[in-house]
Design an enzyme around this catalytic site. Structure first.
Site, PDB file in Angstrom:
ATOM      1  CB  CYS A   1      -0.969  -0.028   1.186  1.00 47.21           C
ATOM      2  SG  CYS A   1      -2.365   1.115   1.012  1.00 47.21           S
TER       3      CYS A   1
ATOM      4  CG  HIS B   1      -3.538  -3.879   2.830  1.00 45.09           C
ATOM      5  ND1 HIS B   1      -2.648  -3.452   3.784  1.00 45.09           N
ATOM      6  CD2 HIS B   1      -4.097  -2.751   2.298  1.00 45.09           C
ATOM      7  CE1 HIS B   1      -2.672  -2.128   3.844  1.00 45.09           C
ATOM      8  NE2 HIS B   1      -3.544  -1.674   2.956  1.00 45.09           N
TER       9      HIS B   1
ATOM     10  CD  GLU C   1      -1.445  -6.753   4.897  1.00 49.31           C
ATOM     11  OE1 GLU C   1      -1.696  -5.618   5.341  1.00 49.31           O
ATOM     12  OE2 GLU C   1      -0.975  -6.958   3.754  1.00 49.31           O
TER      13      GLU C   1
END
Length: 616
Positions: free
Chosen positions: A401, A528, A530
């Site tokens: 990001c 993102h 994750e």
């Protein structure tokens, strides 16, 4: 529908989220379908506008919901996909009731906390619990509800009253209350004290709720007489008291619960002991293997986390989890070196030379560098310096990001010779606006106005590391949370200078993935990754970072897209494990790792630790 309510007493940060998730794992292993709800008593509509220092990371769901980090625990433990409505807040409840009042739904009535607020809470729970979250049709068998905060908090009183009514509403055999409490040891006495738990249970009973199960947190296993004392004074059978003592990694918690037959106690309360006369027995072979593997890894991989909130590990919880998943897939023990980005900046050398020197030492000793997402201009120049160091010294780098935007700015300054290059977020009047505010965004309304949730990224070429890591697919769906983007008008200049935009959105105007070709691993992503990482299926890009940092990237990139089990063969002379990895990152790996030297070792939600840093 059956319901399991998890509450907490004595102090916050006992690990209710991990406990609730582990109960879900245990019941799922018994063949039941599980869904989860988190109740946060704060007045915010959602977690989107809260600082990570206040409440840890903001976790983003597929539908764009900005929610509490515990929903990330639920998704990772249970392999489910939740919605924004699975996170209930006081703000959402009051907003819904006030909207109904304005529409005339309660016409003629005085709108009050009881019954209107409490009824809204109960109806919300029933409605959301019936929504399937595991990809199958029909509602789940059991809904696990976690009530945030601590029993006795004034802000959660309406939820306590609603849940007290709800237990009678659904009836006996359909509601089980698990109360997580603390059994401390005073250093001056050295004795495990039950009084805090006794008072907590007494307070819970006074509010109309009685615990069916007591989950007692402690540093060490409870002494033999402690359970008997708790049973006598809390009016809970000794067989329904489980001890959640500190363990080496949180993957042990479902096993600890199973060992103490917590599933039998919960299933008995819910009248779910058997199917067709056959007792339900949890099958946790993979979890057992995972927990053992967690403790066995000893070859470290050092990753420098260059961020703004390095004093609180919960601020980057999903990033840490994704790093751990990938590290275990590469048979490495993760060591995260926290690097405050502002300490890398030149002004820190003058103000605090020691902090500046320490930050640069950590950065230079790292085998990989990660710059996570964030907002605001504090520490931005330090992140740019970290990206420059990684690019010039061929250190594996992953920017997420803002981390990707930072890499673009650094490239413009250093390679394209645009010294004033910047983001309009940090310098609205910059002459070289590499990163700009998205046209559809709002500058007046902050909450819920970012580009949020799952969005599709289309690969522009298969001849890039990102595409190969994802298995040479044509597109990938990942979760987003941002207001700024790479300036599409400057893209031709970047590409001419050698920066590759290998992933774009459906309009081809929004840049999603960047790469440098002549670099071992230099990748930035606007999304993102994750948030969708799982212990048995690590995020592809995190796997790429760790693999590059440990000399295994070529093996990963050359592998076929089919999943394969990682089997360590031998340790080579360079210390790397010669392991077969699969290209798309799918692996039957286990998670382990520790965070080295957290500046402020706050472990809210990650209480299970053995004292060697913070284990997540």
């Amino acid at each position: 529908m059956k319901y399991v309510l998890v509450t907490g007493g004595v102090v916050s940060g006992l690990g209710k989220g991990v406990t609730a998730s582990s109960i879900g794992v245990l019941l799922k292993a018994c063949g039941l379908r599980i869904t989860s709800i988190k109740i946060d008593p704060y007045l915010n509509t959602d977690a989107g506008t809260m600082s990570p220092i206040e409440h840890g990371e903001v976790y983003v769901l597929d539908d764009g919901g900005e929610v509490d980090l515990d929903l990330g625990n639920y998704e990772r433990f249970l392999d489910i996909k939740l919605t924004r409505d699975n996170n209930i807040t006081t703000g959402k409840i009051y907003q819904s009731v006030i909207n109904k009042e304005r529409k005339g739904v309660y016409l003629g009535k005085t709108v009050q906390v009881v019954p209107h607020i409490t009824d809204e809470i109960q109806e919300w729970i029933e409605r959301v619990a019936s929504i399937p979250v595991d990809g199958k049709e029909g509602p789940a068998d059991v809904c696990i509800i976690e009530l945030g905060g601590t029993i006795g908090d004034i802000e959660s009183m309406q939820f306590i009253e609603a849940l007290s009514q709800f237990s009678y509403r659904v009836g006996q055999g359909n509601f089980c209350l698990v109360h997580v409490s603390l059994v401390p040891v005073l250093n001056t006495v050295g004795e495990q004290k039950t009084k805090p738990t006794q008072h907590s249970v007494r307070g819970l009973r006074s509010l109309g709720l009685a615990p069916d199960i007591l989950a007692c947190r402690s540093a060490k296993e409870l002494d033999g007489n402690v359970k008997e004392k708790l049973s006598q004074f809390c009016h809970v059978p000794a067989s329904n008291i489980v001890n959640l003592y500190d363990v080496s990694n949180i993957w042990h918690i479902p096993l600890v619960l199973k060992e103490q037959k917590a599933h039998e106690a919960i299933l008995k309360v819910l009248s779910l002991q058997s199917v067709g006369g056959v007792p339900r027995v949890p099958k946790l072979d993979e979890w057992t293997e995972r927990a053992k593997k967690c403790d066995s890894l000893d070859i470290p991989v050092r990753i420098a986390m260059v961020g703004k909130y390095t004093g609180l590990s919960d601020a980057y919880l999903s990033v840490l989890k994704a790093l751990l998943h990938a590290s275990v897939a590469c048979n490495r023990k993760l060591v995260v070196d926290w690097v405050p980005s502002s300490d890398l900046e030149e002004h820190t050398r003058e103000e605090n030379a020691e902090a500046h020197h320490s930050a640069w030492i950590l950065l230079k000793e790292a085998e990989g560098i990660l710059v996570p997402g964030g907002f605001g201009d504090r520490g931005v120049e330090g992140k740019i310096l970290a990206a420059k160091y990684a690019r010039e010294n061929k250190i594996p780098f992953l920017g997420i990001c803002l981390g990707m935007q930072i890499a673009v700015i650094e490239f413009a300054r250093s390679v394209m010779k645009l010294p004033n290059a910047n983001s309009t977020e940090f310098d609205p009047d910059t002459r070289s606006p590499c990163v700009v505010f998205m046209p559809e965004g709002s500058k007046t309304q902050m909450g819920g106005t970012m580009r949020l949730g799952s969005r599709r990224t289309y690969f522009q070429t298969s001849n890039c590391k990102a595409s190969k890591l994802y298995g040479n697919v044509s597109y990938v769906d990942e979760r987003h949370r941002h207001r700024y983007e790479v300036n599409p008008e400057m893209v031709p200049q970047f590409e001419k200078a050698g920066l590759m935009f290998v992933g774009k959105d459906e309009t081809q105007k929004r840049m999603e993935i960047i790469e440098l070709q002549n670099h071992p691993f230099y990748v930035g992503v606007q999304f993102h990754p994750e948030y969708k990482s799982r212990p048995w299926k690590p995020s592809s890009l995190f796997l790429g970072l760790i693999a590059a940092a440990t000399g295994q990237l070529s093996t990963v990139l050359q592998s076929n897209s089919k999943s394969c089990k990682i089997t360590p063969k031998k340790v080579q002379k360079n210390g790397y494990l010669n392991s077969k990895l699969c290209q798309n990152g799918h692996a039957n790996g286990q998670m382990n790792g520790h965070v080295k030297k957290p500046l402020k070792p706050l472990v809210n939600g990650n209480y299970y630790a053995n004292g060697n840093g913070v284990h997540v």
